[in-house]
Write a protein that holds these residues in place. Structure first.
Motif, PDB file in Angstrom:
ATOM      1  N   ASP A 229       0.870  -1.174   0.000  1.00 13.91           N
ATOM      2  CA  ASP A 229       0.000   0.000   0.000  1.00 13.91           C
ATOM      3  C   ASP A 229       0.909   1.227   0.000  1.00 13.91           C
ATOM      4  N   LEU A 230       0.587   2.220  -0.832  1.00 15.94           N
ATOM      5  CA  LEU A 230       1.472   3.365  -1.004  1.00 15.94           C
ATOM      6  C   LEU A 230       0.850   4.652  -0.485  1.00 15.94           C
ATOM      7  N   ASP A 231       1.686   5.450   0.150  1.00 15.46           N
ATOM      8  CA  ASP A 231       1.326   6.804   0.557  1.00 15.46           C
ATOM      9  C   ASP A 231       2.410   7.718  -0.011  1.00 15.46           C
ATOM     10  N   VAL A 232       2.024   8.798  -0.687  1.00 16.57           N
ATOM     11  CA  VAL A 232       2.983   9.637  -1.396  1.00 16.57           C
ATOM     12  C   VAL A 232       2.774  11.095  -1.018  1.00 16.57           C
ATOM     13  N   ARG A 233       3.858  11.784  -0.763  1.00 18.60           N
ATOM     14  CA  ARG A 233       3.802  13.227  -0.614  1.00 18.60           C
ATOM     15  C   ARG A 233       4.962  13.831  -1.403  1.00 18.60           C
ATOM     16  N   GLY A 234       4.826  15.094  -1.765  1.00 15.77           N
ATOM     17  CA  GLY A 234       5.864  15.761  -2.541  1.00 15.77           C
ATOM     18  C   GLY A 234       6.562  16.829  -1.728  1.00 15.77           C
ATOM     19  N   THR A 235       7.730  17.215  -2.187  1.00 11.07           N
ATOM     20  CA  THR A 235       8.481  18.284  -1.540  1.00 11.07           C
ATOM     21  C   THR A 235       9.237  19.085  -2.588  1.00 11.07           C
ATOM     22  N   ILE A 236       9.338  20.396  -2.364  1.00 11.96           N
ATOM     23  CA  ILE A 236      10.110  21.244  -3.261  1.00 11.96           C
ATOM     24  C   ILE A 236      11.593  21.157  -2.955  1.00 11.96           C
ATOM     25  N   SER A 237      11.969  20.464  -1.887  1.00 17.34           N
ATOM     26  CA  SER A 237      13.365  20.430  -1.460  1.00 17.34           C
ATOM     27  C   SER A 237      14.214  19.591  -2.405  1.00 17.34           C
ATOM     28  N   THR A 272       0.977  21.051   0.659  1.00 19.64           N
ATOM     29  CA  THR A 272       0.329  19.847   1.177  1.00 19.64           C
ATOM     30  C   THR A 272      -1.122  20.129   1.568  1.00 19.64           C
ATOM     31  N   SER A 273      -1.378  21.301   2.108  1.00 15.55           N
ATOM     32  CA  SER A 273      -2.742  21.627   2.530  1.00 15.55           C
ATOM     33  C   SER A 273      -3.703  21.695   1.349  1.00 15.55           C
ATOM     34  N   THR A 274      -3.177  21.925   0.150  1.00 21.76           N
ATOM     35  CA  THR A 274      -4.028  21.965  -1.050  1.00 21.76           C
ATOM     36  C   THR A 274      -3.953  20.679  -1.860  1.00 21.76           C
ATOM     37  N   GLY A 275      -3.038  19.789  -1.484  1.00 22.66           N
ATOM     38  CA  GLY A 275      -2.848  18.551  -2.238  1.00 22.66           C
ATOM     39  C   GLY A 275      -1.872  18.674  -3.380  1.00 22.66           C
ATOM     40  N   ARG A 276      -1.423  19.895  -3.674  1.00 21.34           N
ATOM     41  CA  ARG A 276      -0.562  20.091  -4.830  1.00 21.34           C
ATOM     42  C   ARG A 276       0.911  19.792  -4.549  1.00 21.34           C
ATOM     43  N   ASP A 277       1.236  19.385  -3.336  1.00 26.83           N
ATOM     44  CA  ASP A 277       2.608  18.943  -3.083  1.00 26.83           C
ATOM     45  C   ASP A 277       2.985  17.778  -3.985  1.00 26.83           C
ATOM     46  N   ILE A 278       2.000  17.019  -4.438  1.00 27.86           N
ATOM     47  CA  ILE A 278       2.253  15.862  -5.299  1.00 27.86           C
ATOM     48  C   ILE A 278       2.890  16.269  -6.624  1.00 27.86           C
ATOM     49  N   ARG A 303      -3.916  11.856  -5.810  1.00 30.69           N
ATOM     50  CA  ARG A 303      -3.903  13.304  -6.003  1.00 30.69           C
ATOM     51  C   ARG A 303      -3.173  13.701  -7.278  1.00 30.69           C
ATOM     52  N   TYR A 304      -2.205  12.888  -7.668  1.00 36.05           N
ATOM     53  CA  TYR A 304      -1.482  13.200  -8.899  1.00 36.05           C
ATOM     54  C   TYR A 304      -2.424  13.178 -10.093  1.00 36.05           C
TER      55      TYR A 304
END
Length: 443
Positions: A229-237, A272-278, A303-304
């Motif tokens: 099972d996958l959980d994904v978040r994005g980062t600008i770093s 992340t609060s908007t979901g667009r971190d993805i 979300r992607y």
């Protein structure tokens, strides 16, 4: 086409050469890149805080491994890498920090995996260097129920997608710092972190080789990790451009790097609060075996698929999209520091596609880079000049007045004039050389 073994040898040679250049303490805010190390470590920390034994596969010089070991002294960390030079540097980092809960070994994960089970296996910006990703996952499934990948945001064409990229913040903040330092004159800007002995005793630098650089889209990870099972978040770093003297050991440098880290964290949180971190340029892909059923909510890349249409379709770009020619580029031989130049550039579309600066997703613009004579990047993302009010079709040309801001510090620099397909690629990265001119920046 090269065989996998040859590719692996070339990748190892590249990383031996790369890690041999890392010869300073990079685990403090005196080093600009520590902004990345700390941010990645902070984002990964929640996934390892309940672990007792952690494997970092492809640890390189072990900077993030050591950062996590500092945060979790009761957890045992093992870092492995196929580069002996990287492991040598990792051991130096461990010893510098006096860590007793982390060790490093030079070994290949697939052919010589470490013994025993781990609570989680980490791939921190390393998974895309493997020639046999399916074989790697098979090994991981036998040693851990949890896996975490920190990987570049990729597309089906193998490009690194930087749709949400804030690297320019680094340059802007440090520009403010340099102005302040010039006004106050209270710091020695050339005082740098002391150099370590960079090389292990049995290594001598050779040809740098070529890195394996695969970029994968979401569906690749979903298929490859289908047992999780996958959980994904994005980062600008993940800074890709730094500026000059990134090891400047002054209090203002440390302060502004702390500010940069806080700003990056704040932007990540807002995205992340908007979901667009993805859509950001790096993904943290966390997986638990489906049989675990730990009660966590997993939405994978859902979300992607919601926001990805905003990116357009980079994989549909025709091969000759980046075919450009430059003519009558009127660049000066000298210019004052921190000033504006206006130069004329004749741009010719030699491909079969149409370029437009008004494309809502991926406009095409004219831009520039500033480099030192040693070809170290000073300004990566220069000001943009649009193509004008109408698209530029195949074999069309445009005569553009380009705005350029010169570097603040006097000296000799290389100016590169380059076209950019926003959020996808600079034309020079696609094999079309930019216009270059060495320019003296002097008062």
């Amino acid at each position: 086409m090269a065989e996998p073994k040859q590719l692996e040898q070339s990748d190892r040679a590249f990383h031996d050469w790369l890690f041999s250049q890392i010869d300073r303490d990079r685990l403090s805010f005196y080093y600009t890149g520590y902004v990345t190390i700390k941010r990645f470590g902070d984002l990964i920390a929640p996934y390892v805080e309940d672990c007792r034994r952690v494997l970092d596969a492809g640890c390189g010089p072990g900077e993030i491994t050591c950062y996590l070991a500092q945060r979790f002294p009761e957890t045992t960390f093992l870092g492995i890498d196929h580069s002996k030079v990287g492991i040598h540097k990792a051991e130096r980092n461990r010893n510098r920090l006096g860590l007793e809960n982390v060790r490093f070994e030079a070994r290949d994960l697939v052919t010589n995996p470490p013994e025993g089970r781990f609570d989680i296996v980490l791939f921190l910006d390393s998974f895309h260097h493997f020639t046999n990703p399916a074989g790697v996952v098979d090994v991981v499934q036998g040693m851990a129920d949890r896996v975490l990948l920190l990987e570049p945001h990729g597309d089906a064409a193998g490009n690194w997608v930087r749709a949400v990229d804030f690297d320019w913040l680094n340059a802007e903040l440090h520009r403010i710092r340099r102005v302040m330092n010039r006004l106050l004159g209270d710091e020695d800007s050339k005082h740098s972190i002391d150099v370590d002995q960079p090389l292990p005793p049995d290594y001598s630098p050779s040809a740098p080789g070529d890195a394996i650089e695969h970029r994968y889209p979401p569906q690749f990870y979903e298929e490859l990790l289908r047992g999780f099972d996958l959980d994904v978040r994005g980062t600008i770093s993940g800074l890709t451009t730094y500026g000059e003297n990134i090891y400047e050991k002054t209090e203002s440098n440390r302060l502004f790097n702390r500010v940069l880290a806080d700003v990056f964290a704040s932007i990540d949180d807002r995205l992340t609060s908007t979901g667009r971190d993805i859509l950001a340029k790096h993904w943290i892909i966390y997986g638990e075996k489906k049989v675990m059923n730990r009660g966590r909510v997993f939405d994978g890349f859902t979300r992607y698929r919601k926001f990805a249409p905003e990116l357009g379709a980079p994989s549909s770009v025709p091969p000759d999209f980046y075919d450009v020619a430059y003519a009558d580029c009127q660049l000066p031989l000298s210019a004052p520091p921190a000033s504006q130049l206006f130069v004329w550039v004749h741009v010719i579309n030699e491909g079969s596609a149409t370029w437009s600066s008004s494309d809502p997703h991926h406009p095409v613009n004219l831009g520039y880079h500033w480099l030192t004579p040693a070809r170290e990047m000073v300004t990566f993302d220069g000001y943009r000049t649009t193509l004008g009010g109408k698209p530029l079709g195949p074999h069309d040309c445009a005569y553009l007045e380009m705005r350029i801001v010169t570097p603040e510090d006097p000296g000799r620099y290389i100016l590169q004039v380059d076209m950019v397909h926003e959020h996808i690629a600079w034309f020079s990265a696609k094999g079309r050389p930019p216009v270059e001119r060495e320019i003296l920046i002097a008062k």
